[in-house]
Design a protein around this motif. Structure first.
Motif, PDB file in Angstrom:
ATOM      1  N   VAL A  90       0.744  -1.469  -0.014  1.00 36.86           N
ATOM      2  CA  VAL A  90      -0.372   0.336   0.021  1.00 36.86           C
ATOM      3  C   VAL A  90       0.632   1.088   0.224  1.00 36.86           C
ATOM      4  CG1 VAL A  90      -1.845   1.128   0.906  1.00 36.86           C
ATOM      5  CG2 VAL A  90      -1.638  -1.141   1.288  1.00 36.86           C
ATOM      6  N   ARG A  91       0.663   2.435  -1.020  1.00 40.15           N
ATOM      7  CA  ARG A  91       1.228   3.194  -1.255  1.00 40.15           C
ATOM      8  C   ARG A  91       0.312   4.535  -0.744  1.00 40.15           C
ATOM      9  NH1 ARG A  91       6.006   1.481  -5.973  1.00 40.15           N
ATOM     10  NH2 ARG A  91       6.712  -0.449  -5.217  1.00 40.15           N
ATOM     11  N   THR A  92       0.778   5.690  -0.936  1.00 37.88           N
ATOM     12  CA  THR A  92       0.466   6.942  -0.795  1.00 37.88           C
ATOM     13  C   THR A  92      -0.642   7.045  -1.818  1.00 37.88           C
ATOM     14  OG1 THR A  92       2.510   7.916  -2.197  1.00 37.88           O
ATOM     15  CG2 THR A  92       2.649   8.050  -0.150  1.00 37.88           C
ATOM     16  N   PHE A  93      -1.309   7.989  -1.985  1.00 44.23           N
ATOM     17  CA  PHE A  93      -2.241   7.920  -3.120  1.00 44.23           C
ATOM     18  C   PHE A  93      -1.756   8.486  -3.870  1.00 44.23           C
ATOM     19  CE2 PHE A  93      -6.012  10.087   0.168  1.00 44.23           C
ATOM     20  CZ  PHE A  93      -6.029   9.015  -0.004  1.00 44.23           C
ATOM     21  N   SER A  94      -2.569   8.445  -5.460  1.00 51.01           N
ATOM     22  CA  SER A  94      -2.305   8.957  -6.428  1.00 51.01           C
ATOM     23  C   SER A  94      -2.503  10.861  -6.126  1.00 51.01           C
ATOM     24  CB  SER A  94      -2.627   8.125  -7.574  1.00 51.01           C
ATOM     25  OG  SER A  94      -3.914   8.392  -7.613  1.00 51.01           O
ATOM     26  N   ARG A  95      -1.603  11.849  -7.171  1.00 53.78           N
ATOM     27  CA  ARG A  95      -2.295  12.769  -7.150  1.00 53.78           C
ATOM     28  C   ARG A  95      -3.704  13.353  -7.195  1.00 53.78           C
ATOM     29  NH1 ARG A  95       1.353  17.011  -6.892  1.00 53.78           N
ATOM     30  NH2 ARG A  95       2.493  15.444  -5.579  1.00 53.78           N
ATOM     31  N   GLN A  96      -4.198  12.119  -8.223  1.00 57.83           N
ATOM     32  CA  GLN A  96      -5.180  13.002  -8.334  1.00 57.83           C
ATOM     33  C   GLN A  96      -6.497  11.947  -7.572  1.00 57.83           C
ATOM     34  OE1 GLN A  96      -6.766  10.295 -12.023  1.00 57.83           O
ATOM     35  NE2 GLN A  96      -9.157  11.537 -12.125  1.00 57.83           N
ATOM     36  N   GLU A  97      -6.095  11.433  -6.829  1.00 60.21           N
ATOM     37  CA  GLU A  97      -6.720  10.559  -5.693  1.00 60.21           C
ATOM     38  C   GLU A  97      -6.050  11.831  -3.961  1.00 60.21           C
ATOM     39  OE1 GLU A  97      -6.514   6.035  -5.255  1.00 60.21           O
ATOM     40  OE2 GLU A  97      -5.144   6.944  -5.258  1.00 60.21           O
ATOM     41  N   SER A  98      -5.202  12.671  -4.312  1.00 60.42           N
ATOM     42  CA  SER A  98      -4.892  13.825  -2.901  1.00 60.42           C
ATOM     43  C   SER A  98      -5.819  14.686  -3.207  1.00 60.42           C
ATOM     44  CB  SER A  98      -3.458  13.948  -3.059  1.00 60.42           C
ATOM     45  OG  SER A  98      -2.430  12.513  -2.611  1.00 60.42           O
ATOM     46  N   VAL A  99      -5.347  14.896  -4.248  1.00 63.90           N
ATOM     47  CA  VAL A  99      -6.446  15.944  -4.924  1.00 63.90           C
ATOM     48  C   VAL A  99      -7.933  16.224  -4.621  1.00 63.90           C
ATOM     49  CG1 VAL A  99      -7.385  17.469  -6.469  1.00 63.90           C
ATOM     50  CG2 VAL A  99      -4.729  17.414  -6.362  1.00 63.90           C
ATOM     51  N   ALA A 100      -8.544  14.797  -5.178  1.00 66.60           N
ATOM     52  CA  ALA A 100     -10.151  14.196  -4.402  1.00 66.60           C
ATOM     53  C   ALA A 100      -9.984  14.453  -3.200  1.00 66.60           C
ATOM     54  CB  ALA A 100     -10.466  13.672  -5.390  1.00 66.60           C
TER      55      ALA A 100
END
Length: 574
Positions: free
Chosen positions: A300-310
C-alpha cells in the motif's frame, strides 16, 4: 421527575460500581434504568430493547468483563442504531474500539462522573434531548446488514477516496483461494486500516461473521477471541478467557464465510500464533512486509496525485485545484497527512498558503494537529513512535535515518551508503559483524518500521518527505550541525569523475539528484552548501548532466549556482 432516564449498560461483574453510580445519579434527581429491574419470567431481550428505545442517554461502563460480554455488545449496538447519546465511563481495561472517537471519563479509581457530565445528564433526562454534544456528535456504530450477522468493525471513513485497485485485489485473493490470507503492508499513514474497513463494509453481504482484531504489540488475543465467543453465543458471561478463545477457534475451523481483520500486526511470527485457521478470509494490516510465507502481500503506497486532490477537496470544497495540488505535493500524497491538513484548515479557517508556510518550518508540531476522529494517532505521533522503537532496537538504522533526513526526498542508492566514509556509522556498528551486512540489515529495519520504502528492485530506498520533515524537527541544533557535516562527507564520496563510463551513470544520476537538491536549499545550511568542496560537487553534477544528454538541466543548475554564489560573494564584500 423529568421526562426521561439514563440506561446503564454493564457487566454483572461490575454490579457494585453500577449500584453506587445509580445511587449517585438518583441523589441528583437523574433517573436510571439497568437490568436489575427485570422481573423473573419477563422476556429479557424485548425488555432491554424497549428500555434502550425509550432512554434519554446511554451510559456504557467499559471494563474487561464488559468487553467480553455478548449482551453488552448487543446493547451498545442497539443504542447506536437508535442514535442515542452514548457517554462512556472507563472502569478498567481499554476504551472500546467502537467508542474511541467519543470523549470518555476515567472512573477507574471508583470516582463518579464529573459535574460537567452530571449537568449534561440532567439536561437530557429533563428535556429528553441533548442541547449540545460533549465534543462531537455521537457516531452511529455499524449495524450488520442482516440481523443474523455478527459484526464488530470500526466506523466507515465517510471521506474514503480511491483505492479501487487494492479493493479488487483483496476480493480476487478471496475468490482464488479458500482460507485466503492477505496482508496490506506499508508505512504508517498510508491508509491501510481505512482500506480494510472499506473492504469489510463493501463486502459485508458476503460474510456471516465480520470481526476486527487489534494485533498490535500490547494486544490480548485471548480477550478478543473471548469477546467473539460471547457475540457468537458460544459461552456464558463467566466462562474463562482461554476456554472462550478455544471455542472461538473451534467455531472458525468448522465454519466458513467469515472475515477477520487483524490491524497493526507487528510481525508475521506473532500473527502465526493468533491466526484463527479455517476457510474464511483473513485481512492483515502491518508496517512490516514480511508476510509472503503465510499469505499474499499488497504493497500500500501513498495516494496518486489525483486521489490526493480529490480527497482534499472532499474535505474543503472551497480549495481550488491549484491549492489542493500544492497541499498534496507538500504532504507527499500521504493520506493521513492530507486528512490532517484538511482537518486543521477546516477547524481553524487557515488558508492553503498559511498551512504551507507553517509546514515548511514546523512540520512536527503542525502534523500533531487536525487528526481526524477515525484515526487513533496523528502522523507525527506515528513517525515519532517508529523512531523511538528504532532507537531501542537498531542504533545504526536510526543514525542512517537521521542522515537521510537531510538528503533529497529521492531514491537513495544502497551502494552509496555502503561507500560512506568509515567514520560515518562507526559508533553504531558492531565490530564483530561485517559492515556491509549490518548496513543492509539496518535498511531492512527502516523498511520494516515503515520509515523507508525499497525501490528499483531493492537497489535503493526512499524516505517520505513527511518522515524526513518530522525526523529533522525531532533533532536539536547541535545534532543538525553534526549531520550537515556528515552529509557533506558522504556527498564527497560520490564518484562523478569517470563520466565516460556509461555503467556509472545510474548511480551518478541518483547521487546527482541529492546534490542538485541540496544546492537549492536556503541560507541556513550555507555552512556546508557554500563550501568550496560542495561547489566543486555542483560543478561535477553539471558536467555529468551535460555529458549524459541533459543539457537543459545542466544549464539550469549552473545558472542557479552562478546567481546564488554571486549574490553571496557580493554580500561578503560589502
Amino acid at each position: 421527575m423529568g421526562a426521561g432516564y439514563v440506561f446503564i449498560s454493564y457487566s454483572r461483574i461490575d454490579s457494585s460500581f453500577v449500584g453506587e453510580l445509580a445511587d449517585h445519579l438518583a441523589a441528583h434527581q437523574i433517573p436510571t434504568w439497568f437490568d436489575r429491574r427485570i422481573s423473573p419470567g419477563e422476556y429479557w431481550s424485548r425488555e432491554i430493547e424497549a428500555a434502550i428505545d425509550s432512554c434519554s442517554a446511554f451510559i456504557m461502563v467499559m471494563s474487561r468483563s464488559a468487553r467480553a460480554s455478548r449482551w453488552v455488545a448487543l446493547e451498545l449496538n442497539h443504542s447506536a442504531s437508535r442514535n442515542k447519546k452514548i457517554i462512556p465511563l472507563l472502569l478498567n481495561g481499554e476504551v472500546f474500539f467502537e467508542l474511541n472517537t467519543i470523549e470518555y471519563e476515567d472512573v477507574s479509581d471508583g470516582s463518579m462522573p464529573t459535574p460537567r457530565t452530571m449537568s449534561l445528564l440532567k439536561v437530557l433526562t429533563d428535556e429528553g434531548a441533548p442541547l449540545a454534544p460533549m465534543i462531537r456528535p455521537t457516531p452511529m456504530l455499524p449495524s450488520p446488514p442482516f440481523a443474523s450477522k455478527v459484526w464488530h468493525v470500526p466506523p466507515r471513513n465517510s471521506l474514503f477516496t480511491g483505492r479501487e485497485e487494492i479493493l479488487r485485489a483483496i476480493g480476487h485473493h478471496r475468490r482464488a483461494a479458500v482460507g485466503s490470507i492477505t496482508a496490506l503492508c506499508g508505512p504508517g499513514g498510508v491508509g491501510k486500516s481505512s482500506i480494510a474497513v472499506e473492504y469489510a463494509y463493501s463486502q459485508s453481504a458476503e460474510f456471516e461473521l465480520v470481526w476486527w482484531m487489534d494485533a498490535g504489540p500490547s494486544s490480548s488475543v485471548h480477550e478478543q477471541l473471548a469477546a467473539m465467543a460471547h457475540s457468537l453465543g458460544l459461552v456464558e458471561d463467566f466462562t474463562e478467557l482461554s476456554s472462550a478463545a478455544a471455542r472461538t477457534r473451534n467455531y472458525l475451523r468448522r465454519h466458513g464465510n467469515w472475515l477477520i481483520a487483524m490491524e497493526d500486526a507487528s510481525n508475521a511470527d506473532k500473527v502465526l500464533g493468533m491466526l484463527p485457521y479455517g476457510t474464511g478470509q483473513i485481512l492483515i494490516t502491518s508496517r512490516d512486509s514480511r508476510f509472503h510465507e503465510i499469505g499474499t502481500v499488497i504493497d500500500v503506497r501513498t495516494f496518486s496525485r489525483q486521489e490526493s486532490v480529490a480527497f482534499l477537496k472532499a474535505q474543503l470544497p472551497v480549495l481550488s485545484d491549484t491549492e489542493a495540488d500544492a497541499l498534496a505535493a507538500a504532504v507527499g500524497d500521504l493520506p493521513l497527512a492530507a486528512a490532517q491538513a484538511g482537518g486543521f484548515m477546516r477547524e481553524t479557517g487557515a488558508s492553503a498558503g498559511e498551512y504551507l508556510d507553517a509546514l515548511e518550518g514546523h512540520a512536527s508540531d503542525l502534523l500533531q494537529l487536525g487528526r481526524p476522529a477515525n484515526y487513533p494517532r496523528s502522523v507525527a505521533t506515528v513517525i515519532a513512535r517508529s523512531v523511538d522503537e528504532l532507537r531501542n532496537i537498531d542504533p545504526l538504522a536510526l543514525k542512517m535515518l537521521k542522515l537521510c533526513a537531510f538528503l533529497a526526498p529521492e531514491p537513495i542508492p544502497v551502494a552509496w551508503m555502503l561507500q560512506a566514509p568509515s567514520g560515518t556509522f562507526s559508533d553504531a556498528l558492531n565490530a564483530s559483524a561485517p559492515r556491509k551486512i549490518q548496513l543492509r540489515a539496518s535498511v531492512g529495519q527502516l523498511v520494516r518500521l515503515g520509515l523507508a520504502r525499497l525501490v528499483d528492485v531493492d537497489s535503493a530506498f526512499v524516505i517520505h518527505r513527511i518522515t524526513r520533515a518530522v525526523v529533522r524537527d525531532l533533532l536539536g541544533a547541535a545534532d543538525r550541525d553534526v549531520l550537515h557535516e556528515t552529509v557533506l562527507r558522504l556527498l564527497l564520496t560520490a564518484q562523478l569523475d569517470d563520466l565516460s563510463n556509461v555503467e556509472n551513470w545510474a548511480l551518478s544520476a541518483a547521487i546527482a539528484a541529492h546534490i542538485r537538491y541540496l544546492g537549492q536549499v536556503n541560507a541556513d545550511d550555507a555552512h556546508y552548501v557554500n563550501s568550496q568542496e560542495f561547489r566543486t560537487l555542483l560543478l561535477d553534477v553539471a558536467r555529468y548532466l551535460e555529458v549524459s544528454g541533459q543539457g537543459d538541466l545542466a544549464q539550469t543548475l549552473a545558472g542557479h549556482a552562478y546567481t546564488s554564489w554571486s549574490r553571496r560573494l557580493a554580500s561578503a564584500l560589502r
